[in-house]
Write a protein that holds these residues in place. Structure first.
Motif, PDB file in Angstrom:
ATOM      1  N   UNK A  90     -28.961 -35.497 -16.836  1.00 50.78           N
ATOM      2  CA  UNK A  90     -30.488 -36.977 -16.379  1.00 50.78           C
ATOM      3  C   UNK A  90     -30.304 -36.536 -18.384  1.00 50.78           C
ATOM      4  N   UNK A  91     -29.745 -35.995 -19.716  1.00 54.20           N
ATOM      5  CA  UNK A  91     -30.390 -35.888 -20.532  1.00 54.20           C
ATOM      6  C   UNK A  91     -29.036 -36.339 -21.191  1.00 54.20           C
ATOM      7  N   UNK A  92     -27.689 -36.939 -20.871  1.00 54.34           N
ATOM      8  CA  UNK A  92     -27.040 -37.166 -21.683  1.00 54.34           C
ATOM      9  C   UNK A  92     -26.958 -38.873 -20.948  1.00 54.34           C
ATOM     10  N   UNK A  93     -27.870 -39.556 -19.976  1.00 57.57           N
ATOM     11  CA  UNK A  93     -27.926 -40.790 -19.454  1.00 57.57           C
ATOM     12  C   UNK A  93     -29.094 -41.226 -20.291  1.00 57.57           C
ATOM     13  N   UNK A  94     -30.294 -40.193 -20.668  1.00 55.99           N
ATOM     14  CA  UNK A  94     -31.360 -40.892 -21.128  1.00 55.99           C
ATOM     15  C   UNK A  94     -30.831 -41.324 -22.663  1.00 55.99           C
ATOM     16  N   UNK A  95     -29.848 -40.857 -23.441  1.00 58.73           N
ATOM     17  CA  UNK A  95     -29.387 -40.791 -24.492  1.00 58.73           C
ATOM     18  C   UNK A  95     -29.010 -42.343 -24.870  1.00 58.73           C
ATOM     19  N   UNK A  96     -28.137 -42.464 -23.544  1.00 54.14           N
ATOM     20  CA  UNK A  96     -27.050 -43.444 -23.554  1.00 54.14           C
ATOM     21  C   UNK A  96     -27.579 -44.865 -24.236  1.00 54.14           C
ATOM     22  N   UNK A  97     -27.156 -45.978 -24.289  1.00 56.10           N
ATOM     23  CA  UNK A  97     -27.871 -47.114 -24.774  1.00 56.10           C
ATOM     24  C   UNK A  97     -28.352 -47.972 -23.528  1.00 56.10           C
ATOM     25  N   UNK A  98     -28.776 -48.992 -23.442  1.00 52.92           N
ATOM     26  CA  UNK A  98     -29.344 -50.066 -22.434  1.00 52.92           C
ATOM     27  C   UNK A  98     -28.185 -50.375 -21.301  1.00 52.92           C
ATOM     28  N   UNK A  99     -26.997 -51.126 -22.598  1.00 49.29           N
ATOM     29  CA  UNK A  99     -25.655 -51.503 -21.725  1.00 49.29           C
ATOM     30  C   UNK A  99     -25.384 -50.553 -20.675  1.00 49.29           C
ATOM     31  N   UNK A 100     -24.927 -49.484 -20.967  1.00 48.04           N
ATOM     32  CA  UNK A 100     -24.344 -48.108 -20.844  1.00 48.04           C
ATOM     33  C   UNK A 100     -25.349 -47.439 -18.926  1.00 48.04           C
ATOM     34  N   UNK A 101     -27.032 -47.637 -19.778  1.00 49.69           N
ATOM     35  CA  UNK A 101     -27.667 -47.084 -18.446  1.00 49.69           C
ATOM     36  C   UNK A 101     -27.294 -48.659 -17.595  1.00 49.69           C
ATOM     37  N   UNK A 102     -27.362 -50.072 -18.038  1.00 49.89           N
ATOM     38  CA  UNK A 102     -26.991 -50.683 -16.689  1.00 49.89           C
ATOM     39  C   UNK A 102     -25.330 -51.156 -15.849  1.00 49.89           C
ATOM     40  N   UNK A 103     -24.909 -50.743 -16.571  1.00 54.28           N
ATOM     41  CA  UNK A 103     -23.318 -50.356 -15.619  1.00 54.28           C
ATOM     42  C   UNK A 103     -24.019 -48.813 -14.918  1.00 54.28           C
ATOM     43  N   UNK A 104     -24.068 -47.991 -15.133  1.00 56.75           N
ATOM     44  CA  UNK A 104     -24.210 -46.828 -14.550  1.00 56.75           C
ATOM     45  C   UNK A 104     -25.255 -47.110 -12.728  1.00 56.75           C
ATOM     46  N   UNK A 105     -26.496 -48.095 -13.118  1.00 63.04           N
ATOM     47  CA  UNK A 105     -27.235 -47.802 -12.098  1.00 63.04           C
ATOM     48  C   UNK A 105     -26.339 -49.394 -11.447  1.00 63.04           C
ATOM     49  N   UNK A 106     -25.448 -50.104 -11.921  1.00 61.78           N
ATOM     50  CA  UNK A 106     -24.861 -50.932 -10.520  1.00 61.78           C
ATOM     51  C   UNK A 106     -23.837 -50.673 -10.032  1.00 61.78           C
ATOM     52  N   UNK A 107     -23.209 -49.399 -10.797  1.00 63.07           N
ATOM     53  CA  UNK A 107     -22.274 -48.551 -10.185  1.00 63.07           C
ATOM     54  C   UNK A 107     -23.475 -47.805  -8.785  1.00 63.07           C
ATOM     55  N   UNK A 108     -24.517 -47.327  -9.131  1.00 66.33           N
ATOM     56  CA  UNK A 108     -25.124 -46.747  -8.062  1.00 66.33           C
ATOM     57  C   UNK A 108     -25.053 -47.899  -7.016  1.00 66.33           C
ATOM     58  N   UNK A 109     -25.561 -49.238  -7.412  1.00 67.43           N
ATOM     59  CA  UNK A 109     -25.847 -49.907  -5.955  1.00 67.43           C
ATOM     60  C   UNK A 109     -24.341 -50.671  -5.512  1.00 67.43           C
ATOM     61  N   UNK A 110     -23.949 -50.613  -6.207  1.00 61.39           N
ATOM     62  CA  UNK A 110     -22.364 -51.023  -5.707  1.00 61.39           C
ATOM     63  C   UNK A 110     -21.899 -49.832  -4.711  1.00 61.39           C
ATOM     64  N   UNK A 111     -22.392 -49.221  -5.012  1.00 58.82           N
ATOM     65  CA  UNK A 111     -22.038 -47.835  -3.812  1.00 58.82           C
ATOM     66  C   UNK A 111     -22.834 -46.843  -2.710  1.00 58.82           C
ATOM     67  N   UNK A 112     -23.895 -48.108  -3.038  1.00 59.13           N
ATOM     68  CA  UNK A 112     -24.935 -47.984  -2.312  1.00 59.13           C
ATOM     69  C   UNK A 112     -25.794 -47.013  -1.413  1.00 59.13           C
ATOM     70  N   UNK A 113     -26.062 -46.341  -2.528  1.00 56.51           N
ATOM     71  CA  UNK A 113     -26.740 -45.462  -2.736  1.00 56.51           C
ATOM     72  C   UNK A 113     -28.344 -45.428  -3.601  1.00 56.51           C
ATOM     73  N   UNK A 114     -28.862 -44.577  -3.912  1.00 63.25           N
ATOM     74  CA  UNK A 114     -30.352 -44.609  -3.790  1.00 63.25           C
ATOM     75  C   UNK A 114     -29.993 -45.078  -5.388  1.00 63.25           C
ATOM     76  N   UNK A 115     -31.212 -45.433  -5.801  1.00 60.49           N
ATOM     77  CA  UNK A 115     -31.849 -45.581  -7.736  1.00 60.49           C
ATOM     78  C   UNK A 115     -31.907 -44.129  -7.625  1.00 60.49           C
ATOM     79  N   UNK A 116     -31.540 -43.770  -9.046  1.00 58.90           N
ATOM     80  CA  UNK A 116     -31.569 -41.740  -9.437  1.00 58.90           C
ATOM     81  C   UNK A 116     -32.794 -41.792 -10.141  1.00 58.90           C
ATOM     82  N   UNK A 117     -33.378 -40.807 -10.426  1.00 58.04           N
ATOM     83  CA  UNK A 117     -35.479 -40.647 -10.041  1.00 58.04           C
ATOM     84  C   UNK A 117     -35.536 -41.881 -11.754  1.00 58.04           C
ATOM     85  N   UNK A 118     -36.901 -41.825 -11.295  1.00 52.71           N
ATOM     86  CA  UNK A 118     -36.975 -42.980 -12.738  1.00 52.71           C
ATOM     87  C   UNK A 118     -36.644 -44.094 -13.067  1.00 52.71           C
ATOM     88  N   UNK A 119     -35.982 -44.460 -11.998  1.00 49.13           N
ATOM     89  CA  UNK A 119     -35.409 -46.120 -11.606  1.00 49.13           C
ATOM     90  C   UNK A 119     -35.869 -46.382  -9.917  1.00 49.13           C
TER      91      UNK A 119
END
Length: 336
Positions: free
Chosen positions: A36-65
């Motif tokens: 979680x700490x590593x994700x919080x330090x990531x830049x905006x593009x990395x966070x967007x890619x991460x969330x898009x992967x979650x959406x494509x996987x059909x999983x619920x958004x992570x805590x804080x999203x």
């Protein structure tokens, strides 16, 4: 993979296991906190890619999203767009500025925003109010006054006193533009001593006390107030405000019948003009023309400069400035 493991402080085999098992692995709570700490330090593009992967996987958004609400990368993009909108306003590109602000005001319901989102919503309202004010929309349900009031309420609710005071200063400007000179002068006087504001904003409020009083005909007192503000701008090392103060002093001297000082002070403003926006150019040309029209020997030059200022106002949609120019032209023609 080796670099990622080193960054997290875990073994390469651990990261390899996550890669192999994918969604079938559940990191221990301590390791989840590290991720979680590593994700919080990531830049905006990395966070967007991460969330898009979650959406494509059909999983619920992570805590804080939150589904349907701003994500962290939304806030970063929103902040960037507000900066772009402010730059557009500075050069009177009203159409693009309105597009940048409007996309965010329409995108999220403010009732569903957290404090960060509400702060950005309030800043967006201030920029919209600035746009409406610069275009002369100062009265009515869709005016700068109403937009500023909404922003002021939000900043008060969020307990951001400096921003709230800045909006109060903008509301006083709208009062002055609407011809309510006494209420505007009183509000400026209060804000000139308001500790919520920066030294620069307090000095601007002091300068504007003088402009409101000068418009009301109290030129002698106005000159004293504006002269003190001019000295304070010099102490604060604010060259643009210092130049504007000379422009306003020139007009006050003209109104008081002192053309010698009017010419001297407008000369200082003209010699120290900064990189101009259309709005700044119109204001300075209008002030200069007003002074030139006061002397028969220079009146032809004044008429030419006033015509030039009117053309610029029409080109950029500066309706309040255009109305002021027409008022000066009408008074000159009546005097003739």
């Amino acid at each position: 993979m080796r670099a990622f493991a080193e960054d997290l402080g875990v073994g390469v085999r651990t990261v390899t296991k996550w890669e192999a098992l994918a969604a079938d692995t559940t990191p221990r709570p301590v390791m989840q906190a590290v991720l979680d700490t590593a994700l919080s330090r990531a830049d905006a593009d990395a966070k967007l890619r991460f969330e898009l992967l979650l959406m494509e996987d059909g999983r619920a958004p992570i805590r804080g999203y939150y589904q349907g609400s701003p994500r962290e990368w939304d806030y970063e993009t929103w902040t960037d767009d507000l900066g772009r909108a402010a730059a557009c306003l500075a050069r009177q590109d009203f159409k693009f500025a309105a597009s940048l602000v409007d996309r965010w005001l329409r995108r999220f319901d403010p009732h569903g925003l957290d404090n960060h989102g509400l702060y950005l919503h309030a800043r967006s309202l201030v920029l919209l109010g600035d746009l409406q004010r610069d275009q002369g929309d100062i009265q009515g349900p869709l005016s700068a006054r109403q937009t500023y009031k909404k922003a002021h309420q939000l900043f008060n609710d969020l307990d951001v006193p400096r921003r709230a005071a800045q909006v109060e200063l903008s509301l006083a400007v709208v009062e002055e533009m609407g011809g309510r000179l006494q209420p505007a002068a009183k509000r400026y006087e209060m804000l000139a001593d308001d500790g919520r504001l920066s030294a620069r904003d307090r000095t601007r409020a002091q300068l504007w006390v003088g402009t409101a009083l000068s418009k009301e005909g109290n030129n002698a007192y106005a000159v004293g107030v504006m002269d003190e503000a001019t000295r304070r701008f010099e102490e604060l090392e604010e060259p643009d405000d210092w130049s504007v103060a000379h422009q306003k002093l020139a007009l006050a001297y003209r109104a008081d019948g002192d053309l010698g000082n009017a010419v001297r002070f407008i000369g200082v403003a003209l010699s120290n003009r900064s990189t101009e926006s259309p709005m700044q150019r119109v204001r300075l040309d209008t002030a200069h023309a007003h002074i030139l029209l006061s002397d028969k020997a220079t009146s032809d030059s004044g008429v030419h400069l006033l015509t030039q200022a009117a053309a610029t106002s029409s080109k950029y949609g500066l309706s309040h400035q255009l109305a002021s120019i027409e008022g000066i032209r009408h008074a000159y023609e009546q005097a003739e």
